[in-house]
Design a protein around this motif. Structure first.
Motif, PDB file in Angstrom:
ATOM      1  N   ASP A   1       2.719   1.663  -3.309  1.00 45.65           N
ATOM      2  CA  ASP A   1       1.875   2.212  -4.378  1.00 45.65           C
ATOM      3  C   ASP A   1       1.681   3.717  -4.200  1.00 45.65           C
ATOM      4  OD1 ASP A   1       1.658  -0.241  -5.499  1.00 45.65           O
ATOM      5  OD2 ASP A   1      -0.342  -0.692  -4.709  1.00 45.65           O
ATOM      6  N   ALA A   2       1.473   4.117  -2.945  1.00 41.11           N
ATOM      7  CA  ALA A   2       1.240   5.552  -2.680  1.00 41.11           C
ATOM      8  C   ALA A   2       2.497   6.381  -2.950  1.00 41.11           C
ATOM      9  CB  ALA A   2       0.782   5.740  -1.237  1.00 41.11           C
TER      10      ALA A   2
ATOM     11  N   VAL B   1       2.876  10.064   3.405  1.00 36.92           N
ATOM     12  CA  VAL B   1       2.697   9.527   2.050  1.00 36.92           C
ATOM     13  C   VAL B   1       1.242   9.162   1.768  1.00 36.92           C
ATOM     14  CG1 VAL B   1       3.319   7.577   0.554  1.00 36.92           C
ATOM     15  CG2 VAL B   1       5.087   8.735   1.870  1.00 36.92           C
ATOM     16  N   THR B   2       0.514   8.736   2.781  1.00 36.26           N
ATOM     17  CA  THR B   2      -0.813   8.164   2.497  1.00 36.26           C
ATOM     18  C   THR B   2      -1.998   9.016   2.925  1.00 36.26           C
ATOM     19  OG1 THR B   2      -0.843   6.960   4.593  1.00 36.26           O
ATOM     20  CG2 THR B   2       0.071   5.798   2.693  1.00 36.26           C
ATOM     21  N   THR B   3      -1.800  10.104   3.659  1.00 38.44           N
ATOM     22  CA  THR B   3      -2.975  10.829   4.152  1.00 38.44           C
ATOM     23  C   THR B   3      -3.886  11.249   2.986  1.00 38.44           C
ATOM     24  OG1 THR B   3      -3.791  12.716   5.420  1.00 38.44           O
ATOM     25  CG2 THR B   3      -1.725  13.056   4.229  1.00 38.44           C
ATOM     26  N   PRO B   4      -5.171  10.908   3.032  1.00 35.68           N
ATOM     27  CA  PRO B   4      -6.040  11.259   1.911  1.00 35.68           C
ATOM     28  C   PRO B   4      -6.571  12.695   2.001  1.00 35.68           C
ATOM     29  CG  PRO B   4      -7.239   9.900   3.498  1.00 35.68           C
ATOM     30  CD  PRO B   4      -5.840  10.052   4.023  1.00 35.68           C
TER      31      PRO B   4
ATOM     32  N   ASN C   1       0.827  -1.211   0.000  1.00 38.92           N
ATOM     33  CA  ASN C   1       0.000   0.000   0.000  1.00 38.92           C
ATOM     34  C   ASN C   1       0.858   1.257   0.000  1.00 38.92           C
ATOM     35  OD1 ASN C   1      -2.286  -1.445  -0.050  1.00 38.92           O
ATOM     36  ND2 ASN C   1      -2.837  -1.135   2.112  1.00 38.92           N
ATOM     37  N   LEU C   2       1.841   1.227   0.857  1.00 39.90           N
ATOM     38  CA  LEU C   2       2.722   2.398   0.952  1.00 39.90           C
ATOM     39  C   LEU C   2       3.561   2.536  -0.318  1.00 39.90           C
ATOM     40  CD1 LEU C   2       3.139   4.543   3.062  1.00 39.90           C
ATOM     41  CD2 LEU C   2       5.060   3.265   3.947  1.00 39.90           C
TER      42      LEU C   2
ATOM     43  N   TYR D   1       2.886  11.374  -3.984  1.00 37.43           N
ATOM     44  CA  TYR D   1       2.520  12.316  -2.921  1.00 37.43           C
ATOM     45  C   TYR D   1       2.931  13.746  -3.272  1.00 37.43           C
ATOM     46  CZ  TYR D   1       7.314  10.918  -1.780  1.00 37.43           C
ATOM     47  OH  TYR D   1       8.648  10.613  -1.861  1.00 37.43           O
TER      48      TYR D   1
ATOM     49  N   THR E   1       4.664   7.117   6.849  1.00 40.20           N
ATOM     50  CA  THR E   1       3.442   6.465   6.383  1.00 40.20           C
ATOM     51  C   THR E   1       2.304   7.480   6.298  1.00 40.20           C
ATOM     52  OG1 THR E   1       4.139   4.396   7.410  1.00 40.20           O
ATOM     53  CG2 THR E   1       1.795   4.596   6.862  1.00 40.20           C
ATOM     54  N   TYR E   2       2.182   8.304   7.343  1.00 46.12           N
ATOM     55  CA  TYR E   2       1.111   9.300   7.327  1.00 46.12           C
ATOM     56  C   TYR E   2       1.323  10.311   6.199  1.00 46.12           C
ATOM     57  CZ  TYR E   2      -2.122  12.923   8.665  1.00 46.12           C
ATOM     58  OH  TYR E   2      -3.141  13.851   8.635  1.00 46.12           O
TER      59      TYR E   2
ATOM     60  N   SER F   1      -0.077  11.521  13.356  1.00 49.04           N
ATOM     61  CA  SER F   1       0.267  10.102  13.263  1.00 49.04           C
ATOM     62  C   SER F   1       0.782   9.554  14.587  1.00 49.04           C
ATOM     63  CB  SER F   1       1.340   9.894  12.190  1.00 49.04           C
ATOM     64  OG  SER F   1       2.548  10.485  12.585  1.00 49.04           O
TER      65      SER F   1
END
Ligand code: SF4
Length: 742
Positions: free
Chosen positions: A356-357, A600-603, A353-354, A363, A597-598, A571
């Motif tokens: 891919d993001a 890179v992935t925060t929507p 997941n990470l 990002y 992680t936060y 996070s």
């Protein structure tokens, strides 16, 4: 920085730091044919090899080479109101540090009979073909292909462009030849202003094209338009006897512009200077700066300061022999570049997941302003290192230090410090996995302010966050790159270590050079005048220079009594506990895995700098804050009360007046549209009582670091949590070391 008595918290960003709204304007367009033609510049001073102008040439050419480019074929969904658009673009220009911004028509009278093309573009293209450019930045092939196309492209007509966004950069005081550090920076004002203004215009032209509109940047070196005429038409300057004159600045400024087909509202032309009421350009409002950032006492931060000292009173700081946090120099564990969390995310160490993001820097691309900055950032990678001139370099370490500092401040860096560059500050292996044998032993550490005003409007983790970081990274790539080139021109080796391609760990170098102290945020070094609101960059070299010393401004006590950043971290990555030893450094070690992680992935936004936003040291720089800073630096016992007071008055909250960006997100078809995700527009969490014992944090010290090669290496979080629990305080560490137990 000079004195500011009044806050400008109620002033929208698009209005800028000068009170342009107070100027008298007219409906009649001045006769642009009367404007004297704009002057040409040359970035070659063969008679003065020490001039910084020589070092700027390739950077100016690089920006001129990418002033045009790909137009997104899919139109983005942005506000249709021409006034909204004009305000948005002006605010973006001010965010990038323009002195003044104006919007006007592109009239036929403003077109040049003969377009200008920077002759250095061809020289640069040839140099890039023949030069051995060793860079490890990912995507360098794409960057090279883009540049090749840009450099060889014939300029297209700009017939569809009806609008012009004009960028004005003021000059500060001319250097006095007798002041220390003036040797490199004489007669470089026009070149400096052109370079900085071109950076801004190139980014915004790229931004407009990403939104689906044709747009092109124009500089004094490469242009189809007369910039002085555009400034008059856009209401930034008045026409006085054929000369272009700007209120408060006279003729001391440089210009660039973006012409475009994107429709936006225009400013009215200025009335002539003789018709400007005195009380609007001068008088008490201007003397004191009532509600706007610039005033008669602070307009030029160097009016009463030497360039070598910088704009802030760094000379008043207490200097100490060693950093205020312990570094076990003999036992610092060097780690490979591959240990960087963003690299680990891209290689899949933290899961699919990470990965891919993080793929392709999504990002950064997901927000249009940062994607617009990315192109120039990539292009400058090609200039951050190179061959040195075969000349005898200057050997006077004091004189070299003064010249480096004065030139760095003159160009626009916010803080600079000089130190040794010990072996332990280098990564062990580069991004390809090759071992690094440190080639330089001197370091020039630089700090770029991320900008208070936009930070005020942001939550720290919303849709402008990534552009705040990238703006500062880009500025260092440009200005740090120029300083490295200058040193190479003088016969020494030098490399700028940028976010795209760097081989040193910057925090310890910032500590050694007196740029700040370790803060609770973790790897962020906090500066007393900029707070944590900064990005750094380092130039390493073998040029001899006198070093600065570390500083002590009481931050260790302050952070021990404040945990606002830990409480506000979305996070939960920042420790609420004590400083511990990590890889030989005493720091408040954060959980970098959670943080990355936060980010890179925060929507609900793009990246995060919420710790910087909410810290009590993130200050506006106005007079009434001085007692806070003084007490924080001089009365350690006041730290708990000051931290509580900062919270009580709501510092670090949202100021919607300062929000200028659009919350648009990249979609699969390539267009930017209003995001469908709930926004990260969070306010302070004053009721949260964060306890260290409730936190579960992981760290990855050298014995858990990945191998140096660009292949996956799964991260073991359980081992990371155990490693956190095994960390020692500095006192425990020293005791065990003394007992021979390490
Ligand atoms: Fe230190 Fe408080 Fe700033 Fe965190 S928020 S870095 S604890 S002063």
């Amino acid at each position: 920085m000079g004195i500011r008595f009044f806050s400008d918290k109620n002033r929208p960003v698009h209005m800028g730091s000068y009170p342009l709204e107070r100027l008298a304007r007219q409906n009649r367009m001045p006769d642009l044919s009367q404007v004297s033609p704009m002057r040409a510049l040359s970035y070659h001073r063969s008679d003065r090899p020490e001039s910084i102008v020589n070092a700027m040439g390739e950077f100016q050419a690089m920006l001129d080479a990418i002033r045009d480019g790909f137009v997104n074929p899919v139109a983005s969904e942005i506000p249709a109101d021409p006034v909204d658009r004009a305000n948005h673009l002006k605010a973006f220009g001010y965010f990038n540090d323009a002195s003044m911004m104006g919007c006007g028509p592109l009239l036929p009278d403003a077109m040049l009979a003969e377009p200008r093309r920077n002759p250095d573009i061809d020289r640069l293209a040839h140099a890039l073909r023949t030069r051995q450019t060793k860079t490890l930045a990912s995507g360098i092939d794409v960057i090279m292909a883009d540049l090749k196309e840009s450099m060889e492209a014939e300029p297209k007509p700009i017939d569809s462009h009806r609008h012009a966004l004009v960028f004005l950069y003021e000059f500060n005081r001319d250097p006095d030849p007798a002041e220390p550090g003036a040797e490199w920076i004489a007669e470089a004002q026009d070149h400096r202003a052109c370079l900085l203004a071109t950076e801004n215009a190139v980014v915004i032209a790229n931004y407009i094209r990403l939104l689906g509109f044709d747009a092109r940047a124009h500089s004094a070196m490469s242009s189809e338009v007369d910039l002085g005429k555009l400034a008059v038409a856009a209401g930034l300057a008045s026409l006085e006897d054929g000369e272009v004159v700007v209120p408060w600045l006279g003729k001391r400024f440089g210009l660039t512009a973006v012409t475009t087909e994107m429709e936006f509202a225009h400013d009215l032309p200025l009335c002539p200077m003789a018709e400007q009421p005195w009380f609007r350009t001068q008088g008490p409002a201007w003397w004191l700066g009532t509600g706007f950032a610039k005033n008669a006492m602070n307009r030029d931060p160097y009016a009463k300061r030497r360039y070598v000292d910088g704009a802030h009173p760094f000379e008043n700081l207490k200097r100490v022999d060693n950093p205020t946090t312990y570094i076990d120099e003999e036992n610092v564990a060097r780690v490979p570049k591959r240990a960087d969390m963003f690299a680990r995310a891209q290689f899949g160490d933290m899961g699919k997941n990470l990965q891919d993001a993080a793929k392709g820097g999504y990002y950064v691309r997901k927000a249009a302003p940062s994607f617009a900055q990315r192109r120039a950032l990539g292009a400058f990678v090609l200039l951050q290192d190179g061959d040195s001139a075969k000349v005898e370099g200057p050997t006077d370490a004091d004189r070299n230090a003064a010249n480096i500092k004065a030139a760095t401040y003159f160009l626009g860096v916010d803080a600079v410090g000089l130190s040794r560059c010990p072996e332990w500050s280098w990564y062990s292996h580069d991004a390809t996995g090759e071992e690094i044998n440190p080639p330089h032993d001197q370091a020039i550490s630089m700090i770029i302010d991320q900008g208070y005003e936009t930070m005020e409007g942001a939550s720290g983790d919303d849709w402008i966050s990534v552009a705040q970081s990238m703006r500062a990274y880009l500025r260092f790539s440009l200005l740090g790159g120029v300083i490295a080139q200058q040193i190479r021109n003088l016969g020494y080796k030098a490399k700028a270590h940028t976010v795209m391609d760097g081989e040193v760990l910057q925090p310890p170098l910032l500590l050694l050079s007196g740029m700040g102290e370790v803060s609770r945020i973790g790897e962020v070094i906090l500066n007393p005048y900029l707070g944590p609101r900064l990005k750094s960059g380092v130039v390493t070299t073998d040029m001899p220079m006198t070093h600065d010393k570390p500083i002590d401004f009481g931050l260790q006590t302050f952070c021990e009594n404040c945990n606002k950043c830990a409480r506000e971290c979305p996070s939960g990555a920042i420790t609420a506990g004590p400083k511990l030893m990590f890889n030989g450094y005493e720091i408040w070690k954060s959980d970098s895995q959670k943080c990355a992680t936060y980010r890179v992935t925060t929507p609900g936004g793009a990246m995060c700098g919420r710790c910087m936003k909410t810290c009590p040291w993130n200050l506006e720089g106005i007079f009434k804050e001085r007692p806070f800073r003084w007490a924080a630096m001089n009365i350690p016992q006041a730290a708990p009360a000051l931290a509580r007071l900062d919270d009580a008055v709501g510092n670090g909250g949202l100021n919607d007046t300062k929000k200028w960006w659009w919350d648009i997100e990249l979609e699969a078809d390539g267009a930017y549209r209003p995001t469908q995700h709930p926004l990260n527009r969070r306010d302070l969490q004053k009721d949260l009582d964060l306890k260290y014992e409730d936190q579960t944090l992981a760290v990855y010290p050298a014995y858990l670091a990945p191998h140096p090669w660009p292949y996956p290496f799964a991260m073991d979080r359980e081992a990371g949590i155990a490693a956190y629990e095994a960390m020692l305080t500095a006192d425990e560490y020293k005791a065990r070391k003394a007992a021979g137990d390490m």
